[in-house]
Motif scaffolding. Structure first.
Motif, PDB file in Angstrom:
ATOM      1  N   ASP A  67       0.816  -1.223   0.000  1.00 31.28           N
ATOM      2  CA  ASP A  67       0.000   0.000   0.000  1.00 31.28           C
ATOM      3  C   ASP A  67       0.851   1.275   0.000  1.00 31.28           C
ATOM      4  O   ASP A  67       0.487   2.287   0.593  1.00 31.28           O
ATOM      5  CB  ASP A  67      -0.956   0.010   1.206  1.00 31.28           C
ATOM      6  CG  ASP A  67      -2.143   0.947   0.983  1.00 31.28           C
ATOM      7  OD1 ASP A  67      -2.413   1.281  -0.189  1.00 31.28           O
ATOM      8  OD2 ASP A  67      -2.760   1.365   1.975  1.00 31.28           O
ATOM      9  N   VAL A  68       1.995   1.210  -0.672  1.00 31.23           N
ATOM     10  CA  VAL A  68       2.786   2.419  -0.918  1.00 31.23           C
ATOM     11  C   VAL A  68       2.282   3.022  -2.225  1.00 31.23           C
ATOM     12  O   VAL A  68       2.249   2.348  -3.258  1.00 31.23           O
ATOM     13  CB  VAL A  68       4.298   2.103  -1.022  1.00 31.23           C
ATOM     14  CG1 VAL A  68       5.093   3.374  -1.315  1.00 31.23           C
ATOM     15  CG2 VAL A  68       4.792   1.465   0.277  1.00 31.23           C
ATOM     16  N   ARG A  69       1.888   4.288  -2.161  1.00 39.33           N
ATOM     17  CA  ARG A  69       1.224   4.932  -3.290  1.00 39.33           C
ATOM     18  C   ARG A  69       2.093   6.037  -3.886  1.00 39.33           C
ATOM     19  O   ARG A  69       3.067   6.473  -3.275  1.00 39.33           O
ATOM     20  CB  ARG A  69      -0.105   5.529  -2.825  1.00 39.33           C
ATOM     21  CG  ARG A  69      -1.001   4.574  -2.052  1.00 39.33           C
ATOM     22  CD  ARG A  69      -1.996   5.318  -1.178  1.00 39.33           C
ATOM     23  NE  ARG A  69      -1.327   6.224  -0.250  1.00 39.33           N
ATOM     24  CZ  ARG A  69      -1.964   7.004   0.634  1.00 39.33           C
ATOM     25  NH1 ARG A  69      -3.281   6.984   0.695  1.00 39.33           N
ATOM     26  NH2 ARG A  69      -1.287   7.808   1.435  1.00 39.33           N
ATOM     27  N   LEU A 114      12.166   9.927  10.286  1.00 42.57           N
ATOM     28  CA  LEU A 114      10.893   9.237  10.121  1.00 42.57           C
ATOM     29  C   LEU A 114       9.729  10.173  10.414  1.00 42.57           C
ATOM     30  O   LEU A 114       8.755  10.249   9.662  1.00 42.57           O
ATOM     31  CB  LEU A 114      10.840   8.009  11.030  1.00 42.57           C
ATOM     32  CG  LEU A 114       9.526   7.220  11.045  1.00 42.57           C
ATOM     33  CD1 LEU A 114       9.167   6.736   9.645  1.00 42.57           C
ATOM     34  CD2 LEU A 114       9.619   6.045  12.015  1.00 42.57           C
ATOM     35  N   GLY A 115       9.859  10.930  11.502  1.00 49.32           N
ATOM     36  CA  GLY A 115       8.788  11.842  11.882  1.00 49.32           C
ATOM     37  C   GLY A 115       8.612  12.974  10.893  1.00 49.32           C
ATOM     38  O   GLY A 115       7.488  13.319  10.513  1.00 49.32           O
ATOM     39  N   HIS A 116       9.714  13.567  10.453  1.00 50.56           N
ATOM     40  CA  HIS A 116       9.624  14.716   9.550  1.00 50.56           C
ATOM     41  C   HIS A 116       9.151  14.303   8.160  1.00 50.56           C
ATOM     42  O   HIS A 116       8.354  15.010   7.529  1.00 50.56           O
ATOM     43  CB  HIS A 116      10.979  15.417   9.457  1.00 50.56           C
ATOM     44  CG  HIS A 116      10.936  16.694   8.670  1.00 50.56           C
ATOM     45  ND1 HIS A 116      11.128  16.729   7.308  1.00 50.56           N
ATOM     46  CD2 HIS A 116      10.708  17.977   9.061  1.00 50.56           C
ATOM     47  CE1 HIS A 116      11.028  17.976   6.890  1.00 50.56           C
ATOM     48  NE2 HIS A 116      10.771  18.752   7.929  1.00 50.56           N
ATOM     49  N   SER A 117       9.627  13.179   7.661  1.00 47.71           N
ATOM     50  CA  SER A 117       9.275  12.754   6.302  1.00 47.71           C
ATOM     51  C   SER A 117       7.849  12.242   6.204  1.00 47.71           C
ATOM     52  O   SER A 117       7.247  12.278   5.126  1.00 47.71           O
ATOM     53  CB  SER A 117      10.244  11.661   5.822  1.00 47.71           C
ATOM     54  OG  SER A 117      10.048  10.457   6.551  1.00 47.71           O
ATOM     55  N   GLY A 118       7.301  11.742   7.320  1.00 52.52           N
ATOM     56  CA  GLY A 118       5.965  11.164   7.281  1.00 52.52           C
ATOM     57  C   GLY A 118       5.905   9.928   6.395  1.00 52.52           C
ATOM     58  O   GLY A 118       4.913   9.700   5.692  1.00 52.52           O
ATOM     59  N   ALA A 158       5.386  -1.260  10.077  1.00 54.52           N
ATOM     60  CA  ALA A 158       3.936  -1.154   9.958  1.00 54.52           C
ATOM     61  C   ALA A 158       3.550   0.000   9.034  1.00 54.52           C
ATOM     62  O   ALA A 158       4.335   0.927   8.799  1.00 54.52           O
ATOM     63  CB  ALA A 158       3.320  -0.948  11.339  1.00 54.52           C
ATOM     64  N   LEU A 159       2.346  -0.063   8.510  1.00 58.13           N
ATOM     65  CA  LEU A 159       1.825   0.997   7.653  1.00 58.13           C
ATOM     66  C   LEU A 159       1.538   2.237   8.491  1.00 58.13           C
ATOM     67  O   LEU A 159       0.848   2.165   9.508  1.00 58.13           O
ATOM     68  CB  LEU A 159       0.550   0.518   6.959  1.00 58.13           C
ATOM     69  CG  LEU A 159      -0.101   1.510   5.998  1.00 58.13           C
ATOM     70  CD1 LEU A 159       0.748   1.677   4.747  1.00 58.13           C
ATOM     71  CD2 LEU A 159      -1.505   1.043   5.631  1.00 58.13           C
ATOM     72  N   HIS A 160       2.089   3.375   8.083  1.00 55.61           N
ATOM     73  CA  HIS A 160       1.801   4.656   8.745  1.00 55.61           C
ATOM     74  C   HIS A 160       0.722   5.351   7.922  1.00 55.61           C
ATOM     75  O   HIS A 160       1.005   6.141   7.019  1.00 55.61           O
ATOM     76  CB  HIS A 160       3.058   5.515   8.830  1.00 55.61           C
ATOM     77  CG  HIS A 160       4.141   4.888   9.645  1.00 55.61           C
ATOM     78  ND1 HIS A 160       5.482   5.145   9.450  1.00 55.61           N
ATOM     79  CD2 HIS A 160       4.086   3.992  10.664  1.00 55.61           C
ATOM     80  CE1 HIS A 160       6.198   4.447  10.311  1.00 55.61           C
ATOM     81  NE2 HIS A 160       5.371   3.743  11.058  1.00 55.61           N
ATOM     82  N   ALA A 161      -0.508   5.040   8.222  1.00 51.48           N
ATOM     83  CA  ALA A 161      -1.621   5.489   7.384  1.00 51.48           C
ATOM     84  C   ALA A 161      -1.873   6.987   7.492  1.00 51.48           C
ATOM     85  O   ALA A 161      -2.526   7.566   6.622  1.00 51.48           O
ATOM     86  CB  ALA A 161      -2.886   4.720   7.763  1.00 51.48           C
ATOM     87  N   GLY A 162      -1.324   7.627   8.515  1.00 56.07           N
ATOM     88  CA  GLY A 162      -1.620   9.046   8.709  1.00 56.07           C
ATOM     89  C   GLY A 162      -0.744   9.991   7.910  1.00 56.07           C
ATOM     90  O   GLY A 162      -0.973  11.212   7.920  1.00 56.07           O
ATOM     91  N   GLY A 163       0.274   9.486   7.217  1.00 52.90           N
ATOM     92  CA  GLY A 163       1.191  10.347   6.471  1.00 52.90           C
ATOM     93  C   GLY A 163       0.509  11.013   5.285  1.00 52.90           C
ATOM     94  O   GLY A 163      -0.272  10.385   4.560  1.00 52.90           O
TER      95      GLY A 163
END
Length: 532
Positions: A67-69, A114-118, A158-163
């Protein structure tokens, strides 16, 4: 003074017109032209261009399943390996942004990026050569997974769906290919957005200027997580259909073995790498560096200043000219380099490459005369799209007309050759005089007892805004004398070669200077040490 790169017989417009739309067009082009030609060697196996292209196709499908778009950031933590190469092209295939992070970074640094790039997903290429990468994956709860083309298992986060998903662009001039975080020692890192056109332009021009052919064998030890290793080494080598010999970490022994056993023809590195090689091989009875038998036709230094003394020693060691160049992350990275057909005997970083314009300006933005010092501005197809999520920082770096202020002080001679004088932000003000650390470092590095050095400013204890000059040196263990004797010898040596206000107030010997994974000395950390 201003000037445009010497064309060197290169039709820049034709080069731009012939570029593929995405960097993933590189392996596909050579898979069609020469499918069985060697593309990579990762220390275990050879990869043909057909195998590389097939691995990219398989991995593109895997990323979609994860699910990488298009418009997502894909963060890849690791050290030089085939998986990094494949993931770079696979992300490009689906218009995701690759965010390469070196596995040797600290937990704080990895988490900041990781946090900055989302990033929507993080993949850890956990090879035996990089246990730190595996530790990061475990810390983040990543699950082991078998990649479709490799026998080294990955770890997938895991998938970070909020990015937030960035809008994809059909134009390679606006579609981001890589988000590269600059090496920072304090504060938050900056994410530099480099487009497909940025990276393809540098890959095409640099490989053409260096005369790369499919018969060449290049050493890939410069981290792919850094723009130099990504654009100039990895993409530049593969753009020419040559073979890239990947190495996860630099050691002098590994380089010597690669030169001997893999018959390298191209060697690109940073000055610190060459200094370590000289230290390892030592000197002969004549006092000169021992010769290293090789098949190299080209050696190049970049990433940090190259001192004339180191250049001379390396050329004697390798028997070929050591070419020099200049660039920065924001320029993808190459701005200038010495020409293969016209090696120089000085410390010039060469001419601006074809298609790139440079200006040397004063504080008002006006061009200075030839031979005068000023700020270096650059314009061309290599200029970044901007800093991710940092419009104010982007605006501060850019100048009207598409120019970027590099923050470096330079001079340009009448023939167009550039010389880097120092960093604007590293300028030391001592008793009202300007001291550029690079000048002091160049003199220090010429002393036979010094492997490398770094000069920083220290605030005066009087609190009058004045600064002291402090030099950190890494001493060659083979040189005789105690540390105290050598530092005194260095003070006397400098006193005879520099103006009094440029001479360090203190010389501090260290066993190893702190350095980034690229070999670049971490001056921010040294500035902190100097204040104590």
């Amino acid at each position: 003074m201003n000037g445009i790169g010497v064309n060197a017989g290169i039709d820049v417009e034709q080069v731009l017109a012939s570029l593929p739309d995405r960097i993933s067009g590189i392996p596909r082009r050579w898979s069609a032209r020469a499918p069985e030609a060697p593309a990579l060697h990762d220390g275990r196996r050879h990869w043909s261009y057909a195998q590389l292209a097939a691995a990219v196709d398989q991995t593109s499908r895997l990323l979609r399943q994860l699910d990488v778009r298009a418009g997502d950031r894909l963060m890849v933590v690791g050290e030089n390996c085939a998986a990094q190469v494949v993931l770079t092209f696979a992300a490009a295939d689906i218009d995701a942004w690759i965010v390469h992070v070196n596995g040797r970074l600290s937990a704080r640094e990895v988490d900041q990026i990781l946090g900055h790039s989302g990033a929507r997903r993080v993949i850890y290429t956990s090879t035996p050569a990089s246990p730190e990468t595996t530790a990061h994956g475990r810390r983040h709860g990543a699950e082991p997974a078998q990649p479709p083309f490799d026998d080294h298992p990955w770890m997938i986060g895991a998938l970070h769906a909020g990015g937030a998903r960035e809008a994809p662009h059909a134009s390679p001039e606006h579609q981001v290919a890589a988000l590269i975080y600059t090496t920072g020692t304090t504060g938050n890192p900056k994410g530099v957005m480099l487009t497909h056109r940025n990276l393809l332009f540098i890959a095409a021009i640099s490989s053409t200027l260096r005369g790369l052919t499919p018969d060449d064998r290049a050493y890939g030890v410069l981290p792919i997580t850094h723009v130099y290793g990504l654009a100039s080494v990895m993409l530049g080598t593969l753009y020419a259909g040559a073979c890239l010999y990947l190495c996860p970490r630099f050691t002098p022994d590994a380089l010597i073995a690669a030169i001997r056993d893999d018959r390298l023809t191209i060697l690109q590195g940073v000055p610190a790498m060459y200094a370590r090689l000289l230290e390892k091989l030592g000197r002969g009875d004549d006092g000169l560096p021992r010769r290293l038998e090789n098949r190299l036709r080209f050696a190049y230094a970049g990433g940090s200043p190259l001192s004339p003394s180191l250049k001379t020693q390396v050329e004697h060691l390798l028997g070929v000219a050591l070419h020099n160049g200049y660039g920065m992350t924001e320029t993808s990275p190459t701005v200038s380099q010495t020409r293969l057909d016209a090696p120089r005997g000085d410390a010039s970083v060469g001419m601006a490459i074809p298609g790139v314009e440079v200006r040397v300006v004063d504080k008002t933005g006006g061009d200075v005369a030839a031979g005068a010092d000023g700020e270096l501005w650059v314009r061309g197809p290599n200029i970044m799209l901007g800093y991710y999520r940092e419009p104010e920082l982007t605006a501060a770096a850019m100048r009207p007309g598409g120019w970027i202020n590099t923050g470096d002080m330079a001079r340009q001679e009448a023939d167009g050759a550039l010389f880097i004088v120092g960093r604007t932000k590293e300028l030391i003000i001592r008793s009202g005089f300007n001291v550029y650390p690079l000048e002091v470092e160049t003199v220090l590095n010429a002393h036979p007892a010094v492997t490398q050095s770094a000069v920083v400013g220290r605030d005066s204890k009087q609190g009058d805004g004045n600064e002291e000059v402090v030099a950190f040196v890494e001493l060659d263990p083979r040189h005789g004398g105690s540390t105290a004797e050598l530092t005194m010898e260095l003070q006397q040596y400098l006193a005879g070669r520099l103006s009094p206000y440029k001479c360090p107030s203190e010389i501090i010997a260290m066993q190893t200077l702190p350095a980034a994974t690229t070999g670049k000395i971490l001056k921010g950390r040294l500035r902190q040490l100097a204040q104590k």
